[in-house]
Design an enzyme around this catalytic site. Structure first.
Site, PDB file in Angstrom:
ATOM      1  N   ASP A 116      43.846  20.517  31.479  1.00 23.91           N
ATOM      2  CA  ASP A 116      43.284  20.839  30.440  1.00 23.91           C
ATOM      3  C   ASP A 116      43.034  22.460  29.990  1.00 23.91           C
ATOM      4  O   ASP A 116      41.960  23.164  29.856  1.00 23.91           O
ATOM      5  CB  ASP A 116      41.854  20.273  29.963  1.00 23.91           C
ATOM      6  CG  ASP A 116      41.427  20.087  28.411  1.00 23.91           C
ATOM      7  OD1 ASP A 116      42.173  20.323  27.649  1.00 23.91           O
ATOM      8  OD2 ASP A 116      40.276  19.540  28.390  1.00 23.91           O
ATOM      9  N   GLN A 205      29.847  19.682  21.793  1.00 23.24           N
ATOM     10  CA  GLN A 205      31.011  19.641  21.187  1.00 23.24           C
ATOM     11  C   GLN A 205      31.406  21.041  20.357  1.00 23.24           C
ATOM     12  O   GLN A 205      30.269  21.231  19.807  1.00 23.24           O
ATOM     13  CB  GLN A 205      31.139  18.576  19.989  1.00 23.24           C
ATOM     14  CG  GLN A 205      31.629  17.234  20.623  1.00 23.24           C
ATOM     15  CD  GLN A 205      31.223  16.666  21.917  1.00 23.24           C
ATOM     16  OE1 GLN A 205      29.959  17.021  22.323  1.00 23.24           O
ATOM     17  NE2 GLN A 205      32.134  16.344  22.949  1.00 23.24           N
TER      18      GLN A 205
HETATM   19  N1  ARG Z   1      35.272  18.167  24.398  1.00 24.94           N
HETATM   20  C1  ARG Z   1      34.214  18.863  23.884  1.00 24.94           C
HETATM   21  C2  ARG Z   1      34.831  19.675  22.771  1.00 24.94           C
HETATM   22  O1  ARG Z   1      35.963  19.597  22.222  1.00 24.94           O
HETATM   23  C3  ARG Z   1      33.270  19.831  24.818  1.00 24.94           C
HETATM   24  C4  ARG Z   1      32.435  18.721  25.438  1.00 24.94           C
HETATM   25  C5  ARG Z   1      31.814  19.607  26.542  1.00 24.94           C
HETATM   26  N2  ARG Z   1      30.810  18.569  26.863  1.00 24.94           N
HETATM   27  C6  ARG Z   1      29.605  18.810  27.960  1.00 24.94           C
HETATM   28  N3  ARG Z   1      28.798  17.987  27.944  1.00 24.94           N
HETATM   29  N4  ARG Z   1      29.685  19.842  28.431  1.00 24.94           N
HETATM   30  O2  ARG Z   1      34.112  20.459  22.213  1.00 24.94           O
END
Ligand code: ARG
Length: 260
Positions: A116, A205
């Site tokens: 990623d 997010q």
């Molecule tokens: N996938 C998320 C995004 O697109 C980030 C998630 C991070 N989550 C966490 N619990 N640390 O922004």
């Protein structure tokens, strides 16, 4: 009389600040003012922080390259649709710097599970802004990390105008993959976890693609890239980050192929 009133005002401010000061336990508190246990970053504190227009974070790796997450971009190839905003904690600031992208490089082999990381290349270089070096060994893959971003201030919350920051402790692969946490969903070699067992402090997010960093031998170094988590700041659900040390050679050669 005036002095007493001033004193009272100061006392009240101190009491308010103390009450509102975020702590891991305050995450479920609906009035928690900042991201999941964070506070506002000062202007210039993390100069290499980048906001990308698709709603992700990133870190300035070189004057033309922003290191972000693969899940923030769609594919490798020419791409002029992304706007990067840099140089400010306040995204609305009139002194913000903006750049258009001209190319996206997504980690080869990315299929939604691991790998990623990605680069967004800027159409013209950004000058006068410090870059964030990546780690090249596992030497800094432990300890206390700093996270920052303009993402949601609570699970399901809205994106932020001002950059927020927090610190989170390293969580070992064994602990992070235990049945109490992610039960084997973490790719141990490629991902690094960070957060409190009690929850309360986390990225969320919109922070994706942004850096997780710490102090190295001579300043800040990037250890992780915000990748995923189960909700945000939940107990026993640490944030999961791309482990930059594992990919550092691939990241470096990609950067070279993109013109540095
Ligand atoms: N996938 C998320 C995004 O697109 C980030 C998630 C991070 N989550 C966490 N619990 N640390 O922004």
């Amino acid at each position: 009389m005036r002095r007493w009133r001033t004193l009272l005002a100061i006392l009240a401010a101190v009491v308010t600040a103390a009450t509102m000061s975020p702590s891991p336990a305050a995450a479920s508190d609906p009035v928690t003012p900042y991201v999941v246990g964070g506070t506002r970053a000062a202007q210039g504190e993390f100069p290499w922080m980048v906001r990308l227009s698709m709603g992700c974070g990133g870190a300035l790796y070189s004057p033309t390259l922003v290191l972000t997450a693969a899940h923030c971009v769609s594919r490798t190839g020419a791409n002029t649709s992304i706007t990067a905003t840099l140089g400010v904690v306040d995204l609305q600031s009139s002194s913000r710097i903006t750049r258009r992208s001209n190319y996206v490089y997504r980690a080869p082999g990315y299929n939604g599970n691991g790998d990623d990381w990605a680069f967004v290349r800027l159409a013209s270089p950004v000058t006068g802004i410090a870059t964030l070096p990546i780690v090249t060994s596992t030497a800094y893959d432990s300890g206390t990390f700093t996270i920052a971003g303009w993402g949601a201030a609570s699970e399901g919350g809205s994106q932020q105008r001002y950059l927020l920051k927090a610190t989170v402790p390293f969580v070992s692969d064994a602990t992070c993959n235990s049945s109490a946490m992610y039960g084997g969903d973490v790719i141990a070699a490629e991902e690094i976890c960070a957060g409190y067992t009690s929850g309360g402090v986390d990225t969320c997010q919109g922070d994706s693609g942004g850096p997780m960093f710490r102090q190295g031998a001579s300043g800040w170094v990037q250890v992780g890239i915000v990748s995923w988590g189960d909700g945000c700041a939940r107990p026993n659900k640490p944030g999961v980050y791309t482990q930059v040390s594992y990919f550092s050679a691939a990241i470096r050669s990609a950067a070279t192929s993109l013109g540095g």
